[in-house]
Design an enzyme around this catalytic site. Structure first.
Site, PDB file in Angstrom:
ATOM      1  N   GLU A  81       9.790   2.134  -7.782  1.00 28.31           N
ATOM      2  CA  GLU A  81      10.887   2.595  -6.929  1.00 28.31           C
ATOM      3  C   GLU A  81      12.043   3.109  -7.792  1.00 28.31           C
ATOM      4  O   GLU A  81      13.206   2.965  -7.453  1.00 28.31           O
ATOM      5  CB  GLU A  81      11.370   1.481  -5.978  1.00 28.31           C
ATOM      6  CG  GLU A  81      10.427   1.233  -4.837  1.00 28.31           C
ATOM      7  CD  GLU A  81       9.220   0.417  -5.256  1.00 28.31           C
ATOM      8  OE1 GLU A  81       8.095   0.959  -5.189  1.00 28.31           O
ATOM      9  OE2 GLU A  81       9.382  -0.742  -5.643  1.00 28.31           O
ATOM     10  N   TYR A  90       9.596  -3.701 -16.472  1.00 27.78           N
ATOM     11  CA  TYR A  90       9.238  -2.307 -16.712  1.00 27.78           C
ATOM     12  C   TYR A  90      10.170  -1.727 -17.769  1.00 27.78           C
ATOM     13  O   TYR A  90      11.341  -2.119 -17.846  1.00 27.78           O
ATOM     14  CB  TYR A  90       9.485  -1.481 -15.447  1.00 27.78           C
ATOM     15  CG  TYR A  90       8.378  -1.447 -14.426  1.00 27.78           C
ATOM     16  CD1 TYR A  90       7.069  -1.152 -14.775  1.00 27.78           C
ATOM     17  CD2 TYR A  90       8.673  -1.646 -13.077  1.00 27.78           C
ATOM     18  CE1 TYR A  90       6.079  -1.069 -13.803  1.00 27.78           C
ATOM     19  CE2 TYR A  90       7.682  -1.565 -12.107  1.00 27.78           C
ATOM     20  CZ  TYR A  90       6.388  -1.273 -12.478  1.00 27.78           C
ATOM     21  OH  TYR A  90       5.421  -1.177 -11.527  1.00 27.78           O
ATOM     22  N   TYR A 101      15.013  -6.678  -2.368  1.00 28.00           N
ATOM     23  CA  TYR A 101      13.579  -6.908  -2.219  1.00 28.00           C
ATOM     24  C   TYR A 101      13.248  -8.174  -1.439  1.00 28.00           C
ATOM     25  O   TYR A 101      12.111  -8.590  -1.366  1.00 28.00           O
ATOM     26  CB  TYR A 101      12.928  -6.968  -3.626  1.00 28.00           C
ATOM     27  CG  TYR A 101      11.544  -6.377  -3.671  1.00 28.00           C
ATOM     28  CD1 TYR A 101      11.341  -5.018  -3.818  1.00 28.00           C
ATOM     29  CD2 TYR A 101      10.427  -7.187  -3.545  1.00 28.00           C
ATOM     30  CE1 TYR A 101      10.071  -4.477  -3.851  1.00 28.00           C
ATOM     31  CE2 TYR A 101       9.145  -6.650  -3.574  1.00 28.00           C
ATOM     32  CZ  TYR A 101       8.978  -5.289  -3.733  1.00 28.00           C
ATOM     33  OH  TYR A 101       7.719  -4.755  -3.772  1.00 28.00           O
ATOM     34  N   ASN A 109       0.604   2.762 -15.030  1.00 29.45           N
ATOM     35  CA  ASN A 109       0.782   1.866 -13.897  1.00 29.45           C
ATOM     36  C   ASN A 109       0.090   2.401 -12.656  1.00 29.45           C
ATOM     37  O   ASN A 109       0.365   3.522 -12.242  1.00 29.45           O
ATOM     38  CB  ASN A 109       2.271   1.676 -13.597  1.00 29.45           C
ATOM     39  CG  ASN A 109       2.484   0.672 -12.485  1.00 29.45           C
ATOM     40  OD1 ASN A 109       1.977  -0.449 -12.559  1.00 29.45           O
ATOM     41  ND2 ASN A 109       3.180   1.071 -11.444  1.00 29.45           N
ATOM     42  N   GLU A 110      -0.788   1.607 -12.108  1.00 28.24           N
ATOM     43  CA  GLU A 110      -1.505   1.966 -10.883  1.00 28.24           C
ATOM     44  C   GLU A 110      -2.030   3.397 -10.976  1.00 28.24           C
ATOM     45  O   GLU A 110      -1.859   4.208 -10.062  1.00 28.24           O
ATOM     46  CB  GLU A 110      -0.585   1.785  -9.664  1.00 28.24           C
ATOM     47  CG  GLU A 110      -0.255   0.328  -9.424  1.00 28.24           C
ATOM     48  CD  GLU A 110       0.753   0.091  -8.300  1.00 28.24           C
ATOM     49  OE1 GLU A 110       1.429   1.050  -7.894  1.00 28.24           O
ATOM     50  OE2 GLU A 110       0.844  -1.048  -7.845  1.00 28.24           O
ATOM     51  N   GLU A 151       1.221  -8.083  -9.491  1.00 27.36           N
ATOM     52  CA  GLU A 151       2.326  -7.883  -8.548  1.00 27.36           C
ATOM     53  C   GLU A 151       2.016  -8.653  -7.277  1.00 27.36           C
ATOM     54  O   GLU A 151       1.347  -8.143  -6.370  1.00 27.36           O
ATOM     55  CB  GLU A 151       2.508  -6.394  -8.202  1.00 27.36           C
ATOM     56  CG  GLU A 151       3.092  -5.562  -9.312  1.00 27.36           C
ATOM     57  CD  GLU A 151       3.450  -4.142  -8.874  1.00 27.36           C
ATOM     58  OE1 GLU A 151       3.281  -3.813  -7.676  1.00 27.36           O
ATOM     59  OE2 GLU A 151       3.902  -3.373  -9.733  1.00 27.36           O
TER      60      GLU A 151
END
Ligand SMILES: *[C@@H]1O[C@H](CO)[C@@H](O)[C@H](O)[C@H]1NC(C)=O
Ligand SMILES: *[C@@H]1O[C@H](CO)[C@@H](O)[C@H](O)[C@H]1NC(C)=O
Ligand SMILES: *[C@@H]1O[C@H](CO)[C@@H](O)[C@H](O)[C@H]1NC(C)=O
Ligand SMILES: *[C@@H]1O[C@H](CO)[C@@H](O)[C@H](O)[C@H]1NC(C)=O
Ligand SMILES: *[C@@H]1O[C@H](CO)[C@@H](O)[C@H](O)[C@H]1NC(C)=O
Ligand SMILES: *[C@@H]1O[C@H](CO)[C@@H](O)[C@H](O)[C@H]1NC(C)=O
Length: 659
Positions: A129, A83, A333, A187-188, A268
């Site tokens: 996030e 990103y 993560y 994004n999304e 993803e």
């Protein structure tokens, strides 16, 4: 074994150094395209499938980029995905920072040298996030702005940023001899309320204008028609997101709703999952990840593993979900490479699965970086934040009848102090409240320097305070990170509505922007401790600074090494080492207990300085300063039990919080 690996790494690096040359601008025969007839990508005319992993350069210190990328290469990946957080580069409107840890061009060069292609997720919005999903909070200066839409107030800043950023990455496109094979737009977007096709069309035009017609542009959305409806646009190749454990065929069918032909792409594929303060640490079993990965690869699909290396939300960069739940400092993560970049069992399972489909580079895999337990470090209380307000507020206070937000004060991160006087005698406990839930996000309350309580966002419970009319009311407000997903991204932070004391609206505020990071980095606090003797306030439970110093021991080879910082008996706060903001700690809530400390911020020649800002309760006792210590340990703890139960606790839902 270790020495062999080290020597091997050196050899690889010498080769890379020899082969490095800047990309020549001359046109080449390099192509990267979508083949709609054969449902695949084509690279230089040949059928191509990527097996990629996410690493965010903004979450790994530049010092470790090589190490992490080498390990990703050794896992058999042929691409990485990253990103680009706009707010990381344009922290001040119109000023751009691409230096040091923000040096995107060096990161791209490194990927290219190692032989990793790059899938670039360019934003403007990224989610991830990351604070405000990567949007700069200064956009909120215009109160009526509609983020992620074709609102001209928003687009003028998008256009200005993209002009700088897209021109910068253009030489790194695959066609231009660089590593970037595709660029994601937004994004999304299908998960956002606006559903503004004009906005997506505007971005498409902008990206084409700067990057040309050849580059593959794509979108990413949840693997469901409901998301793809508003997230996809003709001219942008639609890809999907989904995690392990489900029906892979069914998920790709959702992609076919938007793209009847072309390569199957999961942008993803979740190797793990994110954490929130106050919830259990997320873990996903390696067997489940390996099985679904195998199924995806068996279908001939392209995949990006999110995350392959999660890294750290240093400083104030963590985001939050809504209803308001901030993410911790670690972005481990449960990924195949740990937060500290160490290969886990999951790493080797994934490498084995990839090995069924393509040749993975011969081992040995780079080992874990060594960790060192520097032990207990005594710290000493300096002063309360309120007591140092004149030192910490470089611009001095601003007076206002009603409270001003962080954005109105043009301070976007960290902490601000709100000061007024009590208008009435509060001899009996008198309720202080935020009836409109306007404490964003946590307020530490003192009357004449005496701690009274905490007001927290989404807990509309008043606290009772005592004091005389005319007493000083100090409220330190912490911005705990902006929402990065869904409709709540527009957040000015601070006291965003009025506070009431009994039935009175509090007025007559003196508001201090606090330049804590600058003050720490410039050594102001250390100088103060060495200079005149301050009388520390007696209370241990008002927000205060604690300072310590430590030396890296002599006679042990290969120091400094990475370490983890633990806070025995401490509650919640922020910590700096040698001016580097390591992030927030909150062992009182968990699940994260230790903070990752990368070796490169430690000095072997000078004494290392540690600055702790404890907001709630320090363990320090009495004149002798007993128990007043933090501890460096050699193993991380990210799964501490969390005593806290959220008022708005919701079930763990993989699909409601996309990364
Ligand atoms: C997975 O989904 C496909 C397509 O919807 C379906 O045909 C298949 O039966 C499903 N498999 C399982 C194991 O449920
Ligand atoms: C507060 O109480 C003091 C005495 O305890 C009194 O002198 C003063 O007038 C009171 N102030 C207000 C605003 O009620
Ligand atoms: C504040 O005081 C009121 C009245 O005495 C009491 O009902 C309430 O429980 C107290 N609230 C807290 C948070 O202590
Ligand atoms: C605070 O209260 C004043 C007076 O009622 C009002 O004018 C103002 O809009 C309020 N501010 C906010 C942010 O609600
Ligand atoms: C720690 O602070 C002291 C005093 O300000 C300074 O001399 C020293 O260089 C600092 N150490 C590091 C590693 O920055
Ligand atoms: C935390 O993780 C460690 C190491 O994986 C494990 O041994 C321990 O049982 C876990 N603790 C909790 C509370 O889940």
């Amino acid at each position: 074994m270790e020495e062999v690996t080290r020597r091997m790494t050196r050899a690889v690096w010498m080769l890379l150094a020899l082969s490095f040359c800047p990309f020549s601008p001359s046109s080449s025969s390099r192509t990267f395209q979508i083949d709609y007839d054969n449902d695949c990508f084509r690279k230089d005319g040949k059928e191509f499938r990527y097996i990629s992993g996410s690493i965010h350069y903004s979450r790994v210190p530049r010092y470790y980029w090589k190490d992490r990328l080498m390990k990703m290469h050794m896992a058999g990946l042929n691409a990485i995905q990253t990103y680009v957080p706009w707010n990381y580069h344009e922290t001040i409107p119109g000023k751009y920072d691409f230096t040091g840890d923000r040096d995107l061009e060096s990161f791209l060069k490194l990927c290219n040298d190692i032989g990793l292609l790059v899938i670039l997720r360019a934003g403007p919005f990224i989610c991830g996030e990351w604070d405000m999903g990567g949007l700069p909070a200064w956009l909120l200066q215009k109160k009526s702005i509609v983020l992620r839409s074709s609102d001209p107030d928003y687009l003028q800043y998008v256009d200005r940023w993209m002009h700088v950023f897209l021109l910068k990455i253009k030489p790194f496109l695959y066609q231009n001899n660089g590593p970037i094979i595709s660029v994601q737009v937004e994004n999304e977007y299908g998960s956002y309320f606006a559903c503004d096709y004009d906005y997506l069309r505007h971005l498409l035009k902008l990206f084409r204008y700067y990057l040309g017609d050849e580059i593959v542009l794509f979108t990413t959305d949840g693997a469901d028609q409901t998301y793809l409806k508003c997230g996809s646009l003709q001219g942008l190749y639609a890809t999907v997101d989904f995690g392990p454990g489900g029906n892979v065929t069914k998920s790709f069918k959702a992609q076919r709703y938007a793209e009847p032909h072309g390569p199957m792409v999961n942008s993803e594929f979740y190797t793990g999952w994110l954490d929130h303060w106050g919830q259990k640490h997320s873990v996903i079993k390696k067997e489940i990840v390996a099985k679904s990965l195998d199924e995806i690869l068996a279908l001939g699909a392209n995949v990006n593993m999110y995350m392959f290396e999660g890294g750290t939300n240093f400083g104030y960069w963590n985001g939050a979900n809504s209803p308001y739940l901030p993410q911790p400092t670690s972005y481990d993560y449960d990924a195949p490479l740990s937060e500290a970049g160490d290969p886990t069992e999951k790493y080797f399972s994934i490498r084995k699965v990839i090995g069924k489909y393509k040749k993975v580079p011969a081992g040995p895999v780079l080992p874990a970086t060594p960790k060192f337990a520097y032990g207990l470090i005594q710290v000493k209380k300096l002063q309360s934040v309120a007591g140092l307000v004149n030192l910490l507020s470089f611009s001095g206070p601003v007076k206002s009848v009603y409270p001003l937000t962080f954005v109105e004060m043009k301070q976007y991160f960290g902490y601000m102090l709100y000061r007024t006087t009590l208008p009435i005698n509060c001899t009996k406990g008198t309720p202080l409240a935020s009836p409109q839930n306007g404490v964003h996000d946590r307020a530490y309350i003192m009357v004449d320097g005496v701690f009274q309580g905490i007001l927290e966002r989404n807990k509309v419970i008043p606290i009772n305070i005592t004091g005389q009319a005319g007493s000083t009311l100090d409220i330190l407000v912490e911005n705990m990170g902006r929402i990065n997903y869904g409709g709540g991204i527009h957040d000015s932070k601070g006291l965003v509505t009025n506070l009431t004391l009994a039935s009175n609206i509090l007025t007559g505020w003196t508001i201090y922007s606090l330049n804590i990071d600058e003050a720490v980095a410039r050594g102001y606090l250390t100088k103060l401790q060495k200079g005149q003797r301050l009388t520390p306030p007696a209370e241990v439970n008002v927000p205060s600074f604690y300072l310590g110093a430590f030396k890296i021991p002599n006679g042990i080879p290969d120091l400094p090494q990475d370490t983890y910082l633990k806070f025995p008996g401490w509650s919640k706060g922020q910590v700096w080492i040698n001016g580097f903001n390591l992030g927030r700690y909150w062992p009182a809530r968990g699940p994260q207990i230790t903070l990752y400390v990368p070796a490169h911020i430690l000095s072997t020649s000078a004494v290392n300085n540690i600055t702790v800002l404890e907001l709630e309760n320090a363990p320090c006792v009495g004149e002798l300063n007993t128990n007043c210590a933090v501890e460096f340990v050699d193993t991380p703890v990210l799964n501490g039990t969390s005593a806290y139960t959220s008022l708005h606790s919701r079930t763990f839902n993989r699909y409601s919080w996309h990364a």
